[in-house]
Every structure is written in structure tokens, then in C-alpha cells.
Design an enzyme around this catalytic site. Structure first.
Site, PDB file in Angstrom:
ATOM      1  N   LYS A 130       0.836  -1.199   0.000  1.00 46.23           N
ATOM      2  CA  LYS A 130       0.000   0.000   0.000  1.00 46.23           C
ATOM      3  C   LYS A 130       0.873   1.251   0.000  1.00 46.23           C
ATOM      4  CE  LYS A 130      -3.802   1.924   2.802  1.00 46.23           C
ATOM      5  NZ  LYS A 130      -4.614   1.696   4.023  1.00 46.23           N
ATOM      6  N   SER A 205      -9.244   2.082   2.702  1.00 44.19           N
ATOM      7  CA  SER A 205      -8.282   2.820   1.903  1.00 44.19           C
ATOM      8  C   SER A 205      -7.272   1.928   1.185  1.00 44.19           C
ATOM      9  CB  SER A 205      -7.531   3.818   2.786  1.00 44.19           C
ATOM     10  OG  SER A 205      -6.849   3.148   3.839  1.00 44.19           O
ATOM     11  N   SER A 229     -10.178  -0.519   6.560  1.00 38.63           N
ATOM     12  CA  SER A 229      -9.381  -0.302   5.354  1.00 38.63           C
ATOM     13  C   SER A 229      -8.662  -1.538   4.837  1.00 38.63           C
ATOM     14  CB  SER A 229      -8.355   0.816   5.588  1.00 38.63           C
ATOM     15  OG  SER A 229      -9.002   2.056   5.705  1.00 38.63           O
TER      16      SER A 229
END
Length: 529
Positions: A130, A205, A229
Site C-alpha cells: 500500500k 483505503s 481499510s
């Protein structure tokens, strides 16, 4: 408990804000139709259908080279990323060089396969990361325009530990702006698409990770979770993810940094397509704190106490849980009772009705020194003055804002906070915490919906912004939870469920992931007919 007059006014104001946003967005937003009807190509390379555990074993045994495995994933990313926009910066050339070094190391190793497995359990296996995690030499912006050009100079601890175990990063993946929304969209990299339906969201996210893993463009990845997330992208893309007990996996060198009491609710954890990779990844990522968990314990699921919670009681802020998600959770209950001979007890906690209010209240609590968390508007404006969300909304309407509508909405919602913390919400959370801790103990798990609905169309979370409450409440309770796929529904979109255990009982939910994968089939190729 009933809502006070002030709390009712806050609920009304929140709903009014979202209605206004809905009208504005429908009027001013551009239409996206270029991907309508398109679908990902199916997986053709059999190497992409092996778990990281299996790949590592084959690489150690010289049955396949790391170069060949890394190249297979590079090829897949180049095939699917034009559809997904999941990988925002690759390091393919460096990854191939590192894979060649792995193959050379294996050729020269004289201690045998067992020595390699003990020292380097993920040797030669590709990894995605990420973008909000520091990965040395890669962008580290979290989608904030003012951070464009920021490059990580170090590795975040979980990334460093995975690299030290032999994993090879292929690149970094997209996030929502500042990691505070459940759609992955920002003004630097654009919008990421769901691997099963390109017109739908991949979640956020960690949506770039979810999308890439769901598309078989990666086998293992790294995510973070303060409101869902990890779990929401895993649910929407039909893969596994684990939100660890807080404090087990380091959250250092992520952006934005936590403040206030947020470190109590933020967790880093593994995301992957195959359940057997969860435990070895967690063992590596936890580093010196691994011994706080019972990861070497053999779990006999017949001795676990099972509970199911079908919904939150009907909060007016949240979409009702869809019939197909209620049905699939009931099927899990039926299979558990038939296969294991256990009794799954249905329970309800009235406090879950206030899940969003609890999450929202605790996210803004001050730390032990009385310092409140950094306001979202300040983060939006860094390194300069705080952003004015209303001004940014006006700029957005004429295409001049550097921020997404989602970030602006978060900033506007922040402005609805009162100056004082509601004692009644604190009491509700404390009561819920006590009841849940007593229910679970050290040998209990409960099933809970991952989200009220399957992956929605792009931008639709703007109009139902509180649906993440099903995941967010678990963060505030500080519990470990594994997101497990349960096949696909009537629209061809992934179904799933959260499996939640008591604090430090991560091994129970990981064992359940293995069972549910075997029972319901686990990840499905989104490109298959």
C-alpha cells in the site's frame, strides 16, 4: 438508550450534508463509461494460482526460479493494471534483479531447504505494498497533491520484516486520499476499479491492494485498517485479510501518522488470496511481538464457541444489510453446525445501533496528555495552512480543487463535531466492550457482516458514508478480525463475512479462515467465465 436532542440534531445534520453532497455530485461530476461492459482477462499462468507458501517451497526446491515467478506477476500486472489502476508505481527492473540474486543464493546454499525455510520463509515471493507505507525509493504521498514528489527513504517495519524474510516488492498500490475513505481515489493517481466489476469500487483505503490481489496481480500484500481499510477492500474483491489485535504489528512510517488515541484503533495486517498465507505473514510482520499471540497453537474448531450477529439493529445512518449477505451468513452458521457439531448462538448488542457515533467519538478523543488528534483539515492543507472544506467544495464545483469530493466530505463531517465528548456515547462503548469481552473470552468467535451491501458503484459511498460502521466498530473494540470470502452473489460480486475473536486470540480467526476457504471455495478468478 435513546438519542438525546443534541445527538438527534447531529444525525439530522449528517444526513442533510450527505443529501446536499448527493445533489452537487450528480450535477457536477463527470460521467465514466469507458469501462462499461469490460472484464478482466482470465488467469492463464498456473504460477499465479499458487499460494505464497507453495511458491516459496517451489522456489527453495528449485522447481521454479524466483525470476520466473516475479516475471509471471509482472506480466499479469501489465495485463490487468490498465483496467484497474491499482499499481501506481512499479519497481519491476529492481524486482527482477533481486529475484536473480535469490536464485543465485539458492544455488549456492549448502545448508539445505530447511535452513532456507527457517531463515527466509518467503524467499523469492512477490509482494505488493500500500502506497501509504514507506517502501524505500518509492512514492509516499497517500494521494495528497501537496506531497507529490515525496519518496520514502526507509521501509516501514512490517515491509522491512517481509523483505528480510525474502519477499520481493513489485510496487506500491493506490489508496484513498489520506486513507480516510472507503473508495480508493485521489488527485495524484486517479481512481481504482474493482477486480470483479470495473464500474464498482474496490474499497479503501487499501483499495489498490484489494483490487490487485483480487485480479491475481499479486499473491500477498500489506494493508492498514482504522475503520475497515483492510477488510472492506478484501470483502469487495473476494480475498482474505486480517486486522490484527492493535499493537502487535508496528504502524510506524505510515502516512498520515496517528494522533490522539488513534494508535489504539489502527492495525497493520496481511492481505492475500489464499488463507494459508495469513498466519506465516502475520508471524513475520509481528516481529518481536509474535510471542504475544498463540500462533503455534493447533485450533480444534469443535471446541470453539460460536456466535452470530446478523446486523447492527437497524441504525438509520446505515444501509440495511442485504438479503444475500444475511443469507450467506446464515449458510455459514448451518455449515458450522453440520460439519463441526457445534451450536452457533445468535446474539444482539443494542449498542451496535450506535456504531458510527461510537467510532466517530473515539477517533477524536485526546491522548493521555490531553492533546487531541490532528484535525483532518490540517492534514489536507499540509505543509501549509489547514484546508477550508467549504471553500474546497466550491473549488471542486468548478474543477479547481486539489482534493477529492470524499476528502472534502470528511472535512465537512468533521465540522459537525461538538466541542464536548458525549458521556452517553462513552458509556455505550464501555458497556459494549464489557459485554463483548465477556462473550468471547479466549475461546469464542462471532460472525458479523463485513458491510451492508456488496461493492457499490463508483462514488456511491458519498451518499451512504456511514456504511463502514460495520467494520469501524471492531477497531474501537480493539479486537482481531479476519475477513473471509464466501463465493459470489447474484450480480457476480464477492460475498463475505467478518470473523471476530477476543483480544490476542488472532489464531482463532485465522483457523476459521482456513475452514471457510475449504468450505466455500475461497478466492475466485474474476476473469473466469
Amino acid at each position: 438508550m435513546t438519542l438525546s436532542l443534541l445527538q438527534k440534531a447531529q444525525v439530522w445534520l449528517l444526513k442533510a450534508v450527505t443529501e446536499v453532497i448527493f445533489i452537487l455530485f450528480r450535477f457536477f461530476s463527470p460521467r465514466r463509461s469507458a469501462l462499461s461492459g469490460k472484464k478482466l482477462p482470465p488467469v492463464r499462468n498456473p504460477l499465479l494460482l499458487l499460494s505464497a507458501t507453495q511458491l516459496a517451497k517451489k522456489i527453495r526446491r528449485k522447481e521454479v526460479s524466483s525470476v520466473k515467478v516475479v516475471q509471471a506477476y509482472i506480466d499479469r500486472i501489465q495485463e490487468v493494471n490498465p483496467f484497474l489502476n491499482a499499481v501506481v508505481k512499479d519497481r519491476f527492473a529492481a524486482a527482477l534483479q533481486e529475484a536473480a540474486q535469490v536464485d543465485k543464493l539458492i544455488e549456492e546454499e549448502t545448508g539445505g531447504e530447511d535452513v532456507l525455510e527457517d531463515r527466509l520463509p518467503l524467499l523469492g515471493v512477490p509482494l505488493s505494498v500500500k502506497e501509504s507505507y514507506a517502501l524505500q525509493g518509492m512514492p509516499f504521498t497517500t494521494g495528497l497533491v501537496s506531497r507529490r514528489g515525496v519518496v520514502a527513504t526507509v521501509d516501514a517495519p512490517p515491509v522491512a520484516l517481509l523483505k528480510r524474510a525474502g519477499a520481493i516488492p513489485l510496487g506500491v498500490t493506490n489508496t484513498s486520499e489520506l486513507c480516510m475513505w472507503f473508495e480508493s481515489h485521489n488527485r495524484i493517481y486517479g481512481i481504482t476499479n474493482n477486480s470483479y466489476d470495473l464500474e464498482r469500487i474496490p474499497g479503501g483505503s487499501s483499495g489498490g491492494e484489494g483490487s490487485l490481489l483480487g485480479a491475481a496481480g499479486s499473491v500477498i500484500g500489506v494493508g492498514s485498517d482504522i475503520g475497515g481499510s483492510i477488510r472492506i477492500p478484501c470483502f469487495f474483491n473476494g480475498i482474505f485479510g486480517h486486522k490484527t489485535t492493535p499493537g502487535i504489528v508496528s504502524c510506524e512510517n505510515q502516512y498520515p501518522p496517528v494522533s490522539g488515541r488513534q494508535e489504539e484503533y489502527l492495525s497493520s495486517g496481511p492481505m492475500c488470496r489464499y488463507a494459508e498465507d495469513l498466519l506465516p505473514m502475520l508471524r513475520i510482520m509481528a516481529g518481536p511481538r509474535t510471542n504475544m499471540l498463540s500462533l503455534n497453537t493447533n485450533v480444534d474448531l469443535k471446541k470453539v464457541r460460536f456466535f452470530t450477529i446478523p446486523h447492527d439493529g437497524g441504525s438509520p445512518l446505515v444501509t440495511p444489510v442485504s438479503k444475500e449477505l444475511i443469507y450467506i451468513q446464515r449458510k455459514v452458521v448451518e455449515r458450522l453446525e453440520a460439519d463441526l457439531g457445534v451450536k452457533v448462538q445468535e446474539v444482539q448488542f443494542p449498542e451496535l445501533y450506535y456504531s458510527f457515533q461510537i467510532w466517530d467519538t473515539y477517533m477524536v478523543l485526546p491522548d493521555k496528555e490531553g492533546k487531541p488528534p490532528q484535525p483532518f483539515a490540517e492534514l489536507m492543507g499540509e505543509p501549509g495552512r489547514p484546508a477550508w472544506p467549504l471553500w474546497e467544495l466550491l473549488k471542486w464545483m468548478i474543477g479547481k480543487s486539489d482534493h477529492t469530493m470524499a476528502a472534502i466530505v470528511v472535512g465537512l463531517i468533521e465540522k459537525t463535531h461538538g466541542s464536548r465528548t458525549s458521556p452517553s456515547i462513552i458509556q455505550l462503548k464501555e458497556k459494549l466492550q464489557k459485554e463483548v469481552d465477556e462473550l468471547l473470552g479466549t475461546d469464542g468467535v462471532f460472525l458479523y457482516p463485513s458491510h451492508p451491501r456488496v461493492a457499490p458503484k463508483h462514488h456511491h459511498p458519498l451518499f451512504r458514508p456511514f456504511d463502514f460502521s460495520y467494520t469501524g466498530i471492531i477497531n474501537i473494540l480493539g479486537l482481531p478480525v479476519t475477513q473471509c470470502p464466501l463465493g459470489v452473489g447474484e450480480e457476480g460480486l464477492p460475498l463475505g463475512v467478518q470473523v471476530v475473536a477476543g483480544k490476542l486470540q488472532d489464531h482463532l480467526t485465522l483457523a476459521m479462515a482456513l475452514y471457510l476457504e475449504k468450505t466455500f471455495g475461497g478466492w475466485r478468478d474474476p476473469g473466469a467465465n
